[in-house]
Design an enzyme around this catalytic site. Structure first.
Site, PDB file in Angstrom:
ATOM      1  N   ASN A 176       0.909  -1.150   0.000  1.00 31.34           N
ATOM      2  CA  ASN A 176       0.000   0.000   0.000  1.00 31.34           C
ATOM      3  C   ASN A 176       0.945   1.196   0.000  1.00 31.34           C
ATOM      4  O   ASN A 176       1.367   1.685   1.029  1.00 31.34           O
ATOM      5  CB  ASN A 176      -0.900  -0.003   1.236  1.00 31.34           C
ATOM      6  CG  ASN A 176      -1.988  -1.062   1.114  1.00 31.34           C
ATOM      7  OD1 ASN A 176      -2.411  -1.409   0.004  1.00 31.34           O
ATOM      8  ND2 ASN A 176      -2.433  -1.601   2.240  1.00 31.34           N
TER       9      ASN A 176
ATOM     10  N   GLU B 116      -8.021  -3.155  -3.180  1.00 29.36           N
ATOM     11  CA  GLU B 116      -8.261  -2.498  -1.889  1.00 29.36           C
ATOM     12  C   GLU B 116      -7.965  -1.014  -1.944  1.00 29.36           C
ATOM     13  O   GLU B 116      -7.308  -0.458  -1.076  1.00 29.36           O
ATOM     14  CB  GLU B 116      -7.423  -3.182  -0.791  1.00 29.36           C
ATOM     15  CG  GLU B 116      -7.766  -4.650  -0.616  1.00 29.36           C
ATOM     16  CD  GLU B 116      -7.031  -5.324   0.546  1.00 29.36           C
ATOM     17  OE1 GLU B 116      -5.921  -4.896   0.865  1.00 29.36           O
ATOM     18  OE2 GLU B 116      -7.603  -6.274   1.111  1.00 29.36           O
TER      19      GLU B 116
ATOM     20  N   ARG C 144     -15.438 -13.942  -4.150  1.00 26.70           N
ATOM     21  CA  ARG C 144     -14.112 -13.315  -4.078  1.00 26.70           C
ATOM     22  C   ARG C 144     -12.997 -14.302  -4.445  1.00 26.70           C
ATOM     23  O   ARG C 144     -12.001 -13.934  -5.059  1.00 26.70           O
ATOM     24  CB  ARG C 144     -13.882 -12.764  -2.659  1.00 26.70           C
ATOM     25  CG  ARG C 144     -12.485 -12.265  -2.433  1.00 26.70           C
ATOM     26  CD  ARG C 144     -12.364 -11.532  -1.112  1.00 26.70           C
ATOM     27  NE  ARG C 144     -10.962 -11.383  -0.725  1.00 26.70           N
ATOM     28  CZ  ARG C 144     -10.546 -10.913   0.440  1.00 26.70           C
ATOM     29  NH1 ARG C 144     -11.428 -10.537   1.345  1.00 26.70           N
ATOM     30  NH2 ARG C 144      -9.266 -10.813   0.716  1.00 26.70           N
TER      31      ARG C 144
ATOM     32  N   ASP D 167      -7.123 -14.896   1.506  1.00 30.74           N
ATOM     33  CA  ASP D 167      -6.168 -13.952   2.081  1.00 30.74           C
ATOM     34  C   ASP D 167      -5.451 -14.514   3.305  1.00 30.74           C
ATOM     35  O   ASP D 167      -5.807 -14.152   4.423  1.00 30.74           O
ATOM     36  CB  ASP D 167      -6.910 -12.659   2.464  1.00 30.74           C
ATOM     37  CG  ASP D 167      -5.956 -11.575   2.913  1.00 30.74           C
ATOM     38  OD1 ASP D 167      -4.752 -11.725   2.693  1.00 30.74           O
ATOM     39  OD2 ASP D 167      -6.436 -10.573   3.480  1.00 30.74           O
TER      40      ASP D 167
ATOM     41  N   GLU E 295       3.500 -15.871  -2.920  1.00 32.89           N
ATOM     42  CA  GLU E 295       3.547 -14.913  -1.815  1.00 32.89           C
ATOM     43  C   GLU E 295       3.010 -15.592  -0.566  1.00 32.89           C
ATOM     44  O   GLU E 295       1.837 -15.956  -0.496  1.00 32.89           O
ATOM     45  CB  GLU E 295       2.717 -13.655  -2.130  1.00 32.89           C
ATOM     46  CG  GLU E 295       2.690 -12.661  -0.969  1.00 32.89           C
ATOM     47  CD  GLU E 295       1.979 -11.338  -1.297  1.00 32.89           C
ATOM     48  OE1 GLU E 295       2.036 -10.885  -2.457  1.00 32.89           O
ATOM     49  OE2 GLU E 295       1.344 -10.782  -0.378  1.00 32.89           O
TER      50      GLU E 295
ATOM     51  N   GLU F  48      -0.874 -12.208  10.566  1.00 32.94           N
ATOM     52  CA  GLU F  48      -2.098 -11.399  10.582  1.00 32.94           C
ATOM     53  C   GLU F  48      -3.311 -12.201  11.056  1.00 32.94           C
ATOM     54  O   GLU F  48      -4.110 -11.713  11.844  1.00 32.94           O
ATOM     55  CB  GLU F  48      -2.347 -10.848   9.171  1.00 32.94           C
ATOM     56  CG  GLU F  48      -3.641 -10.075   9.047  1.00 32.94           C
ATOM     57  CD  GLU F  48      -3.836  -9.492   7.649  1.00 32.94           C
ATOM     58  OE1 GLU F  48      -2.975  -9.699   6.772  1.00 32.94           O
ATOM     59  OE2 GLU F  48      -4.875  -8.829   7.447  1.00 32.94           O
TER      60      GLU F  48
ATOM     61  N   TRP G 260     -15.718  -8.108   3.180  1.00 31.36           N
ATOM     62  CA  TRP G 260     -14.862  -7.980   4.365  1.00 31.36           C
ATOM     63  C   TRP G 260     -15.598  -8.483   5.619  1.00 31.36           C
ATOM     64  O   TRP G 260     -15.064  -8.416   6.722  1.00 31.36           O
ATOM     65  CB  TRP G 260     -14.427  -6.509   4.574  1.00 31.36           C
ATOM     66  CG  TRP G 260     -13.313  -6.088   3.647  1.00 31.36           C
ATOM     67  CD1 TRP G 260     -12.593  -6.901   2.826  1.00 31.36           C
ATOM     68  CD2 TRP G 260     -12.794  -4.762   3.457  1.00 31.36           C
ATOM     69  NE1 TRP G 260     -11.661  -6.165   2.131  1.00 31.36           N
ATOM     70  CE2 TRP G 260     -11.749  -4.854   2.488  1.00 31.36           C
ATOM     71  CE3 TRP G 260     -13.103  -3.509   4.002  1.00 31.36           C
ATOM     72  CZ2 TRP G 260     -11.028  -3.727   2.060  1.00 31.36           C
ATOM     73  CZ3 TRP G 260     -12.366  -2.399   3.572  1.00 31.36           C
ATOM     74  CH2 TRP G 260     -11.348  -2.515   2.612  1.00 31.36           C
TER      75      TRP G 260
HETATM   76  O1  GCW Z   1      -4.122  -9.446   4.083  1.00 31.83           O
HETATM   77  C1  GCW Z   1      -4.645  -8.255   3.599  1.00 31.83           C
HETATM   78  C2  GCW Z   1      -4.339  -7.276   4.664  1.00 31.83           C
HETATM   79  C3  GCW Z   1      -3.991  -5.899   4.154  1.00 31.83           C
HETATM   80  C4  GCW Z   1      -2.955  -6.062   3.045  1.00 31.83           C
HETATM   81  C5  GCW Z   1      -3.581  -6.858   1.930  1.00 31.83           C
HETATM   82  C6  GCW Z   1      -2.612  -7.102   0.785  1.00 31.83           C
HETATM   83  C7  GCW Z   1      -1.099  -4.679   2.481  1.00 31.83           C
HETATM   84  O2  GCW Z   1      -5.397  -7.216   5.564  1.00 31.83           O
HETATM   85  O3  GCW Z   1      -3.514  -5.165   5.224  1.00 31.83           O
HETATM   86  O4  GCW Z   1      -2.481  -4.821   2.581  1.00 31.83           O
HETATM   87  O5  GCW Z   1      -3.975  -8.110   2.399  1.00 31.83           O
HETATM   88  O6  GCW Z   1      -2.058  -8.188   0.744  1.00 31.83           O
HETATM   89  O7  GCW Z   1      -2.438  -6.246  -0.043  1.00 31.83           O
END
Ligand code: GCW
Length: 718
Positions: free
Chosen positions: A225, A306, A351, A380, A402, A408, A557
């Site tokens: 970001n 995002e 998604r 995610d 990745e 997280e 979300w």
């Molecule tokens: O896992 C989610 C996270 C975001 C993150 C996004 C991403 C950097 O909650 O915080 O942003 O993925 O991978 O881009």
């Protein structure tokens, strides 16, 4: 007075010892303590009389420094490096193939092909050779040799050849320029942008060293970001200062590129990738970077995801955007890593299917120096996900992995959850795209589709806390990432043995540590998201349970979007009767999950909406099994608490306490997850938690009302 001086001297010597031994975790797996076993130490000392470094470059110099430091400390005798070969035996001879002595030895030993950054270590004529094609190989070989000596292994008959299976082995720091870290749980960023380039924290070098020791050869130091300030000259100077420190450790610096930078910083009206002025801006910027950092690696980009800007705002594709940047870095040998983490709330599509839908049509449209960076699973970084359908689905494009090393969704800074097993599960999963054996690892290492450019990224879990990672055991995840990026076929078991051996001295502690790393991921999945549940954590900061989350700015979300619990059933139907996300996988892969009764219970509710009263293969109903699973997860954590407490006195007190305190938090939080989730799901199943299991201490409202406004790692809003 004399007494006071004595006390001060004593105090100083104590602090000196503690910073040398580093038993607060700072030294990571590079402790290199004196080998306690005298026989082994003496034997080594007789086999390692001198150290000869035949190369003169800065990376070879690092290898020399490391070997000398590590060996001197482990053997408790000064091992200095010299440059001339001299006569006699008992030498460690380190050099690349440019040296005749090395080529001769390689030929005599019949060593196979040593590729870029690879190395061979072999004993020959009472000497030990560390041979490579380039100096980075020497450095990796040096660290391997140090590990071997540390383990006490026999070094008289060494003969090994190691070539990295992936080219780009890279950390992604989601570090912001104000030093907060998005999804970071180990303090603030180690990169002090305000004081760079003039103040150089010694930690930068320790960081580079730790990475090099596990084969990591690249790092992106800014958040995906992204901030356009990255491209301001004063910031570029800061990056250049870091790159200078990383270079002798074989580490290339990369940056994230905010797609709208030409507007925000360049004053242009557009960031359209096909606009010549925009292209010109990027070309110029790139040149400016390379002027400062001649070996700059390239860009990592999160676009149209995002809220991040991207080419789609100009009706261009991801390929158009990536190619523009790829063209800018190509003359300098740079690459672009373009992330496939895209999904939109406006799309009326599951998604889990969106990235595939967007990227598969672009297969073959990317420049040669673009890697598409794909998260391990389609949602995610959940505690457990099936593999991302993009693996194997873009045969004409280099696709890189990745992984998230920062936790997280897996207990953040406090839970002990070994991630290596999760990485291994993904890498060894079979896509079946080219028949049985089409492992994800083969997609990643380029062997499945003949790709030259390969890579693996890990979202870093490092912060400025003294032990780098908050939970001491999270160091093992950093370690495992590096080892798997080097060799994605490696077994977690081996990784754990290495890490535990390097991190703890006592055999019982090592054994327990391995046991924790082997099992903790499975336990975490059970106490957070058993049976294929996913994305049911609290909103925004993602700390703790939040299966009730239903009102957010976007539906995808919320938790209810993912678990779809109702009075009859629970789970996301991604089979033909539902969103048919399974159609994005090969038929053989899909067949495994096509019907609920055949689906592995780990992924049951990921792919199916299953009645609460459905009998499962375990003989229990879904509701009963869910209750049992949550409880098994908690039991697992409790067993770690008990096992660790038995080690008091067998591990240095500071690290013992760090782990003990974190385990207690984890145990409490595992119960919290269990009790909150079951209290919530009970309102749908309308059945009691079986009486033989612990009952929640509080009512549902209590759990729903808990809130943590200052939970760390939250996404900054600017
Ligand atoms: O896992 C989610 C996270 C975001 C993150 C996004 C991403 C950097 O909650 O915080 O942003 O993925 O991978 O881009």
């Amino acid at each position: 007075m004399i007494r006071l001086k004595f006390i001060i001297a004593l105090w100083l010597s104590f602090t000196a010892i503690s910073s040398v031994t580093g038993e607060d975790g700072y030294a990571l797996w590079l402790r290199y303590h004196k080998i306690e076993n005298k026989t082994i130490r003496k034997k080594y000392a007789s086999q390692i009389k001198s150290l000869v470094i035949l190369n003169k470059g800065e990376v070879a110099n690092t290898a020399a420094k490391e070997l000398s430091k590590g060996l001197s400390s482990m053997l408790d005798t000064k091992v200095e490096s010299q440059m001339s070969l001299g006569k006699g035996s008992g030498k460690i001879i380190v050099g690349t193939v440019e040296n005749a002595a090395i080529t001769q030895a390689i030929n005599k030993n019949k060593t196979g092909e040593i590729k870029n950054e690879g190395y061979a270590i072999f004993s020959l004529d009472k000497n030990i050779y560390i041979a490579a094609t380039d100096e980075k190989g020497l450095l990796y070989g040096a660290f391997h040799f140090l590990r071997t000596v540390h383990s006490g292994a026999d070094i008289s008959k060494l003969n090994l050849l190691e070539n990295p299976k992936l080219k780009v082995r890279i950390l992604n720091h989601w570090d912001n320029m104000d030093r907060t870290i998005e999804r970071g749980y180990a303090g603030f960023s180690i990169f002090n942008w305000h004081q760079l380039p003039d103040y150089i924290d010694p930690r930068y070098e320790d960081y580079a060293r730790a990475n090099a020791s596990i084969g990591i050869n690249a790092t992106v130091v800014t958040n995906v970001n992204a901030n356009y300030l990255v491209f301001r000259p004063d910031y570029m100077d800061k990056f250049a200062a870091l790159a200078d420190i990383f270079r002798p450790y074989g580490i290339k610096l990369y940056l994230t590129a905010r797609f709208s930078s030409p507007i925000e910083l360049g004053g242009l009206k557009t960031a359209d990738p096909l606009d010549p002025a925009v292209q010109q801006w990027w070309n110029e910027k790139t040149k400016e970077i390379y002027k400062r950092i001649p070996d700059f690696g390239g860009f990592l980009v999160k676009a149209n995801s995002e809220g991040q800007p991207g080419p789609q705002e100009y009706n261009r594709t991801h390929a158009d955007g990536a190619n523009m940047l790829a063209d800018a870095v190509a003359p300098f040998g740079g690459i672009v890593m373009w992330r496939a983490f895209v999904y939109s709330n406006e799309e009326p599509v599951d998604r889990a299917k969106q990235a595939y839908n967007e990227f598969v049509p672009l297969d073959g449209k990317f420049r040669k120096n673009v890697l598409v960076q794909v998260k391990n699973g389609p949602i995610d970084f959940q505690p457990r996900e099936p593999i991302h359908p993009l693996f194997g689905a873009m045969p004409k494009t280099p696709v890189m992995m990745e992984f998230q090393i920062t936790k997280e969704y897996l207990g953040q800074g406090t839970h002990l959850v070994g991630l290596s097993k999760m990485y291994e599960e993904v890498l060894k999963a079979d896509t079946y795209v080219k028949g049985k054996g089409s492992l994800v690892a083969k997609v990643i290492d380029g062997s499945l589709d003949n790709q030259e450019l390969t890579g693996m990224a890990g979202v870093a879990n490092i912060g400025n806390e003294r032990n780098w990672t908050s939970n001491l055991f999270a160091q093992a995840d950093w370690y495992a990432f590096g080892r798997l990026a080097w060799d994605p076929y490696m077994e977690s078991k081996t990784i754990f043995q290495e890490w535990a051996g390097l991190t703890f001295d006592n055999a019982e502690v090592q054994k327990t540590a391995i046991l924790f790393l082997e099992n903790s991921h499975e336990w975490c999945v059970k106490y957070m998201t058993p049976l294929g549940l996913h994305h049911i954590m609290a909103a925004n900061h993602h700390y703790g349970p939040g299966p009730w989350v239903s009102r957010m700015s976007r539906a995808d979300w919320t938790s209810v979007y993912y678990h779809k619990a109702d009075s009859v059933a629970v789970g996301f139907d991604r089979s033909v009767t539902g969103t048919n996300a399974l159609e994005q996988y090969s038929p053989e892969f899909a067949a495994q999950y096509a019907s609920a009764d055949k689906t592995d219970l780990k992924f049951l509710l990921w792919f199916h909406h299953v009645p609460w009263n459905q009998k499962l293969s375990t003989g229990k109903t879904l509701w009963e099994e869910m209750c049992e699973e949550y409880n098994r997860g908690v039991q697992g954590v409790s067993s770690m608490v008990t096992d660790w407490n038995k080690l008091k006195g067998k591990v240095d007190e500071e690290r013992f306490q760090q782990v003990a305190m974190h385990l207690k938090i984890q145990e409490d939080e595992a119960k919290w997850w269990r009790d909150a989730c079951l209290s919530y799901f009970k309102t749908f199943s309308r059945q009691a938690i079986p009486a033989h299991l612990p009952q929640p201490e509080h009512d549902l409202k209590y759990y729903q009302d808990l809130n943590y406004p200052y939970s760390p790692g939250i996404r900054p809003r600017w």
